[in-house]
Scaffold this active site. Structure first.
Site, PDB file in Angstrom:
ATOM      1  N   ASP A  63       0.076  42.998  62.118  1.00  0.00           N
ATOM      2  CA  ASP A  63       0.195  43.170  60.671  1.00  0.00           C
ATOM      3  C   ASP A  63       1.299  42.278  60.100  1.00  0.00           C
ATOM      4  OD1 ASP A  63       1.980  45.063  62.067  1.00  0.00           O
ATOM      5  OD2 ASP A  63       2.507  45.804  60.081  1.00  0.00           O
ATOM      6  N   GLU A 120       5.829  48.661  53.596  1.00  0.00           N
ATOM      7  CA  GLU A 120       4.465  48.956  54.055  1.00  0.00           C
ATOM      8  C   GLU A 120       3.486  48.781  52.903  1.00  0.00           C
ATOM      9  OE1 GLU A 120       3.090  49.806  56.933  1.00  0.00           O
ATOM     10  OE2 GLU A 120       4.751  50.426  58.236  1.00  0.00           O
ATOM     11  N   HIS A 141       5.452  41.691  60.280  1.00  0.00           N
ATOM     12  CA  HIS A 141       5.755  42.431  61.502  1.00  0.00           C
ATOM     13  C   HIS A 141       5.330  41.612  62.730  1.00  0.00           C
ATOM     14  CE1 HIS A 141       5.735  46.752  63.403  1.00  0.00           C
ATOM     15  NE2 HIS A 141       6.734  46.007  63.834  1.00  0.00           N
ATOM     16  N   HIS A 149       4.534  44.868  56.275  1.00  0.00           N
ATOM     17  CA  HIS A 149       3.567  45.526  57.168  1.00  0.00           C
ATOM     18  C   HIS A 149       2.314  45.923  56.392  1.00  0.00           C
ATOM     19  CE1 HIS A 149       6.893  46.850  60.018  1.00  0.00           C
ATOM     20  NE2 HIS A 149       7.590  46.732  58.905  1.00  0.00           N
ATOM     21  N   TYR A 150       1.225  46.200  57.120  1.00  0.00           N
ATOM     22  CA  TYR A 150       0.189  47.054  56.533  1.00  0.00           C
ATOM     23  C   TYR A 150       0.169  48.364  57.289  1.00  0.00           C
ATOM     24  CZ  TYR A 150      -3.255  45.085  59.971  1.00  0.00           C
ATOM     25  OH  TYR A 150      -3.926  44.654  61.080  1.00  0.00           O
ATOM     26  N   THR A 151      -0.310  49.404  56.594  1.00  0.00           N
ATOM     27  CA  THR A 151      -0.224  50.750  57.172  1.00  0.00           C
ATOM     28  C   THR A 151      -1.279  51.003  58.241  1.00  0.00           C
ATOM     29  OG1 THR A 151      -1.675  51.553  55.421  1.00  0.00           O
ATOM     30  CG2 THR A 151       0.706  51.755  55.051  1.00  0.00           C
TER      31      THR A 151
END
Ligand SMILES: [Zn+2]
Length: 245
Positions: free
Chosen positions: A162, A114, A152, A47-49
């Site tokens: 993401d 993340e 994700h 994921h990215y945050t």
């Protein structure tokens, strides 16, 4: 009145008991065996945050917040610092609803990572270096197949984008993780079914446009909902490689 006073006490006693002993099914006679260990994840979700700092994400991933409680097993800072928030054997809340292949409860089957990134900036070399070291550790220690690394957006294409079009999937593949087509593979044959190929890879295709956008973002770096000959070639190469295993 007495009941209302006793009930919290009873719940507290029950919770204490649960913390000390495994929950047993009252339908069955408990005949414990020592031959077991914790269940292990079989998939890694990146994921990215979509936040501006590690400090902000460490707070979001450890508290209730307006969007509901969320967490992940790991968080990697832009500077490559690695944080663990949930034990590998526990179920973190990072994936939400969605599906990958036959896995319909992705949180129960996966490790969530993340990356501190707001979705608009390139991922730093230090951050990807740490990610590669972590992937090697997780796949080695937990026995997760090295191809079983997804974004994700792959498992929730109608809801999530993401880790986005800037995530370096090719670099991950060159380091031994995830999937990437053979550049030398020829065109897809006539009659090739791209949606069937996407399903073989793991995508849910209930909403074909969403699945196509997720696939294009991962392998082409854009989110078009239309497939061209290059997409068909990639899908054919990916699923052929799979059949050869
Ligand atoms: Zn995500």
């Amino acid at each position: 009145m007495a009941r209302s006073l006793l009930l919290p006490l009873a719940i507290a006693t029950l919770l204490t008991a649960c913390a000390q002993a495994p929950v047993r099914n009252p339908l069955a006679q408990w005949v414990p065996s020592p031959n077991h260990n914790a269940r292990r994840a079989t998939l890694i979700v990146v994921h990215y945050t979509e936040q501006e700092s590690v400090a902000q994400s460490l707070l979001t991933l450890r508290t209730a917040n307006s969007g509901g409680r969320v967490s992940s097993h790991y968080l990697i800072g832009d500077d490559g610092a690695l944080y663990q928030l949930v034990a590998d054997e526990a179920r973190a809340w990072h994936a939400g609803s969605g599906r990958w292949g036959t896995i319909s409860d992705v949180n129960s089957a996966s490790i969530g990572i993340e990356l501190d990134n707001n979705g608009r900036e390139p991922f730093s070399a230090a951050q990807i270096d740490t990610l590669l070291r972590l992937l090697d550790d997780l796949c080695t220690r937990l026995g997760i197949p090295r191809t079983h690394v997804i974004g994700h957006s792959d498992m929730a294409p109608t809801r999530k984008i993401d880790p986005g079009p800037l995530f370096p999937w090719k670099q991950l593949f060159d380091a031994g993780f995830g999937t990437w087509p053979d550049d030398k593979a020829g065109p897809a044959p006539p009659g090739f079914d791209p949606l069937q190929a996407m399903r073989e890879l793991g995508y849910a295709t209930d909403e074909p446009a969403a699945a196509t956008r997720a696939f294009r973002m991962r392998y082409r770096g854009d989110a078009s909902a239309a497939l061209d000959d290059q997409d068909l070639r990639i899908l054919h190469a990916l699923t052929q490689g799979r059949a050869a295993h």
